[in-house]
Scaffold this motif. Structure first.
Motif, PDB file in Angstrom:
ATOM      1  N   THR A   1       0.812  -1.216   0.000  1.00  0.00           N
ATOM      2  CA  THR A   1       0.000   0.000   0.000  1.00  0.00           C
ATOM      3  C   THR A   1       0.846   1.267   0.000  1.00  0.00           C
ATOM      4  O   THR A   1       0.323   2.356  -0.186  1.00  0.00           O
ATOM      5  CB  THR A   1      -0.919   0.041   1.241  1.00  0.00           C
TER       6      THR A   1
ATOM      7  N   PRO B   1       3.573   4.011  -1.502  1.00  0.00           N
ATOM      8  CA  PRO B   1       3.875   4.474  -2.847  1.00  0.00           C
ATOM      9  C   PRO B   1       5.117   3.786  -3.395  1.00  0.00           C
ATOM     10  O   PRO B   1       6.104   3.588  -2.694  1.00  0.00           O
ATOM     11  CB  PRO B   1       4.103   5.983  -2.660  1.00  0.00           C
TER      12      PRO B   1
ATOM     13  N   ARG C   1      -7.401   3.855  -6.504  1.00  0.00           N
ATOM     14  CA  ARG C   1      -7.188   2.585  -5.808  1.00  0.00           C
ATOM     15  C   ARG C   1      -8.343   1.618  -6.003  1.00  0.00           C
ATOM     16  O   ARG C   1      -8.184   0.402  -5.881  1.00  0.00           O
ATOM     17  CB  ARG C   1      -6.954   2.852  -4.314  1.00  0.00           C
TER      18      ARG C   1
ATOM     19  N   GLN D   1      -2.146   2.710  -7.778  1.00  0.00           N
ATOM     20  CA  GLN D   1      -1.721   3.547  -6.670  1.00  0.00           C
ATOM     21  C   GLN D   1      -1.830   5.025  -7.005  1.00  0.00           C
ATOM     22  O   GLN D   1      -2.116   5.843  -6.143  1.00  0.00           O
ATOM     23  CB  GLN D   1      -0.267   3.220  -6.288  1.00  0.00           C
TER      24      GLN D   1
END
Length: 257
Positions: A165, A167, A225, A230
């Motif tokens: 999750t 970056p 998402r 992302q």
């Protein structure tokens, strides 16, 4: 003010949210600031809430007990709404997260946003559209690797880890075996095209991706998402209607058709 210092409140409807999704939810809320207020609401005598009892200890979430006073009436929602309005009135909370798939929280999200405070909603794919659109951003917890019934019904997706999750570094390839990207529907494509047509473009027809994202965010609770991406730039790269150009001043996009 540094975004990391902004005060964020996360309010959780334990009856309508899966405890297994709390890790990625907290990561997403880091976009707004630091989640200092963490409360989960429910009747803790219910065996079904055991998962939330365990998570409240692990993540420092304050349990809020609310008995089921009348059959068919949910006093938990009322208590959660009252607490949200109290936090709003104090003026110390600068962002809200609401974990629930219940449409009853639509008026609450709308009221908070009227004070210029962002509201991130977290629910399943069955969350009513009214609550989705009332939020500044709505994120399908199934796309975050949630453990609810919707996630179990999607065999093509594997649960995300906490690291997934975060970056990605520039140029890094996505990890193998992660959730497959969901098809971008005509409604999302139209939203992106309308945003592109509305922002300023240079002589070559390129527009700032950040400007497009800001305008799209003002018109919808759309969040990349929900489609397995992302960042908006990742999604745009997979849409044949647009071409991306990286510049020193950021990412720019041109519509091809």
């Amino acid at each position: 003010m540094d975004k990391a210092t902004l005060n964020v409140a996360l309010l959780i409807d334990a009856d309508n949210a899966s405890a297994s999704t709390i890790d990625p939810v907290l990561t997403v809320l880091a976009e707004l600031g630091t989640v200092n207020v963490r409360r989960v609401y429910g009747n803790w005598s219910k065996p079904a809430l055991k998962g939330w009892r365990d998570m409240s200890i692990r993540h420092g979430i304050e349990p809020q007990q609310q008995f089921d006073l009348t059959k068919g009436k949910n006093a938990t929602d009322m208590k959660m709404t009252i607490d949200a309005m109290d936090l709003l009135a104090r003026g110390r909370v600068e962002g809200f997260g609401i974990m629930s798939s219940d449409s009853d929280f639509m008026p609450l999200a709308m009221r908070i946003r009227q004070d210029g405070i962002p509201v991130y909603g977290f629910g399943t794919s069955r969350t009513p559209e009214g609550f989705r659109q009332a939020c500044t951003r709505f994120i399908d917890v199934g796309a975050l690797g949630g453990g609810g019934p919707d996630a179990a019904a999607a065999p093509e997706e594997e649960p995300l880890t906490f690291e997934d999750t975060l970056p990605r570094a520039i140029g890094a390839r996505p990890p193998a075996g992660r959730p497959k990207k969901k098809q971008v529907g005509e409604d999302v494509l139209k939203l992106l095209i309308d945003a592109y047509d509305s922002v300023k473009r240079d002589a070559r027809g390129y527009a700032s991706l950040s400007a497009i994202g800001q305008l799209a965010g003002n018109r919808s609770s759309f969040d990349t998402r929900n489609y397995g991406y992302q960042h908006l730039s990742d999604l745009i790269e997979d849409v044949p209607n647009f071409q991306i150009e990286n510049r020193d001043g950021g990412v720019f996009v041109k519509r091809l058709r």
